[in-house]
Design a protein around this motif. Structure first.
Motif, mmCIF file in Angstrom:
data_model
loop_
_atom_site.group_PDB
_atom_site.id
_atom_site.type_symbol
_atom_site.label_atom_id
_atom_site.label_comp_id
_atom_site.label_asym_id
_atom_site.label_seq_id
_atom_site.Cartn_x
_atom_site.Cartn_y
_atom_site.Cartn_z
ATOM 1 N N ALA A 75 37.960 75.861 -15.581
ATOM 2 C CA ALA A 75 37.874 77.420 -15.232
ATOM 3 C C ALA A 75 36.712 77.566 -14.315
ATOM 4 O O ALA A 75 36.556 78.308 -13.315
ATOM 5 C CB ALA A 75 37.558 78.117 -16.323
ATOM 6 N N VAL A 76 35.489 76.970 -14.525
ATOM 7 C CA VAL A 76 34.351 77.233 -13.588
ATOM 8 C C VAL A 76 34.058 76.641 -12.403
ATOM 9 O O VAL A 76 33.895 77.260 -11.622
ATOM 10 C CB VAL A 76 32.841 76.672 -14.470
ATOM 11 N N ALA A 77 35.116 75.289 -12.315
ATOM 12 C CA ALA A 77 35.091 74.639 -10.977
ATOM 13 C C ALA A 77 36.274 75.339 -10.139
ATOM 14 O O ALA A 77 36.115 75.093 -8.807
ATOM 15 C CB ALA A 77 35.328 73.371 -11.292
ATOM 16 N N TYR A 78 37.147 76.043 -10.558
ATOM 17 C CA TYR A 78 38.229 76.579 -9.701
ATOM 18 C C TYR A 78 37.766 77.501 -8.693
ATOM 19 O O TYR A 78 37.078 78.161 -8.710
ATOM 20 C CB TYR A 78 39.104 77.314 -10.620
ATOM 21 N N VAL A 79 38.183 77.424 -7.270
ATOM 22 C CA VAL A 79 38.109 77.848 -6.149
ATOM 23 C C VAL A 79 39.380 78.551 -5.578
ATOM 24 O O VAL A 79 40.305 77.767 -5.423
ATOM 25 C CB VAL A 79 37.400 77.134 -5.006
ATOM 26 N N PRO A 80 39.555 79.847 -5.582
ATOM 27 C CA PRO A 80 40.846 80.266 -5.185
ATOM 28 C C PRO A 80 41.101 79.771 -3.589
ATOM 29 O O PRO A 80 40.297 79.785 -2.741
ATOM 30 C CB PRO A 80 40.658 81.773 -5.263
ATOM 31 N N PRO A 81 42.485 79.389 -3.431
ATOM 32 C CA PRO A 81 42.645 79.118 -1.831
ATOM 33 C C PRO A 81 42.816 80.290 -1.121
ATOM 34 O O PRO A 81 42.944 81.468 -1.441
ATOM 35 C CB PRO A 81 44.250 78.706 -1.990
ATOM 36 N N THR A 82 42.345 80.034 0.088
ATOM 37 C CA THR A 82 42.162 81.111 1.190
ATOM 38 C C THR A 82 42.940 81.005 2.346
ATOM 39 O O THR A 82 43.188 81.836 3.178
ATOM 40 C CB THR A 82 40.617 81.364 1.812
ATOM 41 N N THR A 83 43.790 80.025 2.463
ATOM 42 C CA THR A 83 44.674 79.611 3.487
ATOM 43 C C THR A 83 46.175 79.159 3.091
ATOM 44 O O THR A 83 46.074 78.690 1.796
ATOM 45 C CB THR A 83 44.239 78.715 4.591
ATOM 46 N N GLN A 84 47.115 79.348 3.681
ATOM 47 C CA GLN A 84 48.242 78.720 3.323
ATOM 48 C C GLN A 84 48.204 77.054 3.140
ATOM 49 O O GLN A 84 48.679 76.787 2.196
ATOM 50 C CB GLN A 84 49.431 78.868 4.323
ATOM 51 N N GLU A 85 47.400 76.591 4.009
ATOM 52 C CA GLU A 85 47.215 74.823 3.617
ATOM 53 C C GLU A 85 46.671 74.796 2.432
ATOM 54 O O GLU A 85 46.950 73.824 1.592
ATOM 55 C CB GLU A 85 46.352 74.535 4.952
ATOM 56 N N GLU A 86 45.580 75.516 2.016
ATOM 57 C CA GLU A 86 44.984 75.402 0.424
ATOM 58 C C GLU A 86 46.093 75.685 -0.662
ATOM 59 O O GLU A 86 45.774 75.122 -1.610
ATOM 60 C CB GLU A 86 43.842 76.162 0.409
ATOM 61 N N LEU A 87 46.927 76.727 -0.419
ATOM 62 C CA LEU A 87 47.983 77.041 -1.424
ATOM 63 C C LEU A 87 48.760 75.993 -1.451
ATOM 64 O O LEU A 87 49.223 75.540 -2.615
ATOM 65 C CB LEU A 87 48.463 78.330 -1.112
ATOM 66 N N TRP A 88 49.134 75.333 -0.316
ATOM 67 C CA TRP A 88 50.151 74.092 -0.307
ATOM 68 C C TRP A 88 49.469 73.106 -1.313
ATOM 69 O O TRP A 88 50.224 72.143 -1.991
ATOM 70 C CB TRP A 88 50.473 73.724 0.740
ATOM 71 N N ALA A 89 48.076 72.733 -0.990
ATOM 72 C CA ALA A 89 47.650 71.670 -1.625
ATOM 73 C C ALA A 89 47.440 71.970 -3.124
ATOM 74 O O ALA A 89 47.421 71.117 -3.886
ATOM 75 C CB ALA A 89 46.087 71.590 -1.324
#
Length: 246
Positions: A75-89
């Motif tokens: 929970a603490v380490a989670y970083v929301p994606p900011t681009t489509q590429e990060e969302l695909w990852a």
């Protein structure tokens, strides 16, 4: 729209303090402690708020139970994606763990996280996959998107579980009524005894075991049930427990 759940008015807790707080919620504390642990973990995490609250409070239909330290660290380490590429990852990480049935936090809540993040970053093909309820159709979509898929036997088992087989029963034949030659004498029947009070409903939770229903607020899967377990009362959503038939 930001997904940062941190409450700047609340003093941050250390990792050990968070682990202790979440542990109390998972190990049979009161519903007030559950809510506090969920809200506190959400305030220290950038996970979608509902996901973080459920992880902190211990709510969920889980096939396995991760270590509390793993929940806090995730929970603490989670970083929301900011681009489509990060969302695909993120989607690839969830699909890989899910297909291999790995006991990871991503297997448990990866789909819920994707569902939330797709409201910020529009990827229609991923949205179609996340919204698809049929296992066989979802498997085909994952293959078309180049994502890992679970074994075919596992998919068929899930589909069978969603579609129980119906047994067709023929209607019983109506017996013929015989007309008496003369009216019979009236029979005296003692008044029927009042029916005994129905037994309290019982439910099963994968973590807390069996319990007796004490109160219910609402109907359907989102109804709030107060259930008395051996470890004490818990207030849970109906979709997280299974009713035990008498």
């Amino acid at each position: 729209m930001s997904t940062d759940n941190r409450d700047q008015t609340t003093a941050p807790l250390s990792r050990e303090e968070l682990i202790a707080l979440v542990s109390r919620a998972h190990l049979g504390s009161t519903s007030t402690d559950n809510q506090l642990a969920g809200a506190t973990l959400a305030a220290h995490s950038r996970l979608p708020k509902r996901v973080a609250e459920n992880l902190g409070a211990g709510f969920g239909q889980w096939d396995f139970f991760p270590e509390i330290s793993d929940i806090v660290d995730f929970a603490v380490a989670y970083v929301p994606p900011t681009t489509q590429e990060e969302l695909w990852a993120l989607a690839r990480a969830w699909a890989a763990d899910d297909a291999a049935s790995r006991p990871t936090l991503m297997t448990l809540v990866g789909r819920d996280i994707l569902d939330h993040e797709l409201r910020r970053i529009d990827v229609p093909s991923l949205r179609e996959l996340v919204d698809e309820p049929k296992p066989t159709r979802a498997r085909k979509l994952r293959m078309n998107l180049g994502l890992d898929v679970p074994p075919l036997a596992q998919t068929k088992a899930a589909a069978g579980a969603r579609r129980p087989r119906r047994e067709t029963k023929s209607a019983p034949a109506t017996p013929k009524r015989e007309i008496p030659a003369r009216m019979p004498k009236p029979e005296f029947r003692a008044p029927a005894r009042p029916a005994p009070a129905p037994e309290a409903k019982r439910y099963r939770h994968p973590k807390f075991g069996d319990g007796v229903l004490r109160a219910q607020d609402g109907v359907g899967p989102e109804a709030k049930l107060t259930i008395e377990f051996e470890t004490g009362p818990k207030t849970l959503l109906a979709r997280f427990v299974t009713e035990l038939l008498p």
